[in-house]
Design an enzyme around this catalytic site. Structure first.
Site, PDB file in Angstrom:
ATOM      1  CB  CYS A 273      61.766  31.332   0.034  1.00 58.13           C
ATOM      2  SG  CYS A 273      60.712  30.019   0.699  1.00 58.13           S
TER       3      CYS A 273
ATOM      4  CD  GLU B 203      57.419  31.954  -1.401  1.00 55.13           C
ATOM      5  OE1 GLU B 203      56.515  32.782  -1.175  1.00 55.13           O
ATOM      6  OE2 GLU B 203      57.593  30.940  -0.680  1.00 55.13           O
TER       7      GLU B 203
ATOM      8  CB  CYS C  55      60.771  33.307   4.539  1.00 58.49           C
ATOM      9  SG  CYS C  55      61.215  31.663   3.930  1.00 58.49           S
TER      10      CYS C  55
ATOM     11  CG  HIS D 203      57.991  28.286   2.703  1.00 64.34           C
ATOM     12  ND1 HIS D 203      58.600  29.373   3.295  1.00 64.34           N
ATOM     13  CD2 HIS D 203      57.502  27.543   3.727  1.00 64.34           C
ATOM     14  CE1 HIS D 203      58.497  29.282   4.598  1.00 64.34           C
ATOM     15  NE2 HIS D 203      57.834  28.173   4.891  1.00 64.34           N
TER      16      HIS D 203
END
Length: 154
Positions: A83, A52, A80, A50
């Site tokens: 993250c 992030e 999420c 991801h």
């Protein structure tokens, strides 16, 4: 708004590359872009790729603690839980997002997409006290369209 729009552009780039439409930009206290990333989950066959999370790792490796705390992550979608935790452990500052986890969860449910194996928690439930801003309605609708395209619903 410019940094947030760049995050949305990165989300569109991710979609074009076959990845889920997420993008993020790390900005220092003076407004200078330090790093940016897009989702790479499908292209790298790694569910942890991801943007992030990548920016949290980058910040931990390249920024002093005080600078991380003063930085802002502009992101297409609310972090999420994974993250959010990485953001908190890296000691990063504020998050500004275009669409929320709650919005994404509603969209995916509406389209019949199976649930994630990770609970859809708001950032503040993972990192209490963190400054968070979002969603931004005009960008959220644009991202809804990107997610709809990724999931074959549009």
């Amino acid at each position: 708004m410019g940094h947030l729009q760049r995050a949305v552009e990165l989300a569109a780039e991710a979609l074009e590359a076959g990845d889920e439409p997420f993008g993020s930009v790390l900005v220092d206290a003076g407004g200078r872009v330090l790093a940016e990333e897009r989702n790479r989950v499908n292209s790298l066959h790694d569910r942890t790729r991801h943007p992030e999370f990548a920016l949290a790792r980058w910040a931990a490796a390249h920024m002093p603690e005080q600078s991380r705390a003063a930085a802002t992550v502009y992101t297409s979608g609310e972090h999420c839980a994974m993250c959010s935790a990485a953001h908190g452990w890296a000691g990063l500052g504020r998050i500004v997002y275009a669409h929320s986890t709650a919005q994404l969860t509603r969209w995916l449910t509406e389209w019949g997409v199976p649930s994630s194996p990770v609970s859809p928690l708001p950032v503040q439930e993972v990192v209490p006290g963190l400054a968070v801003q979002g969603p931004v309605p005009e960008l959220a609708e644009q991202l809804r369209g990107l997610h709809r395209s990724f999931h074959g619903r549009g």
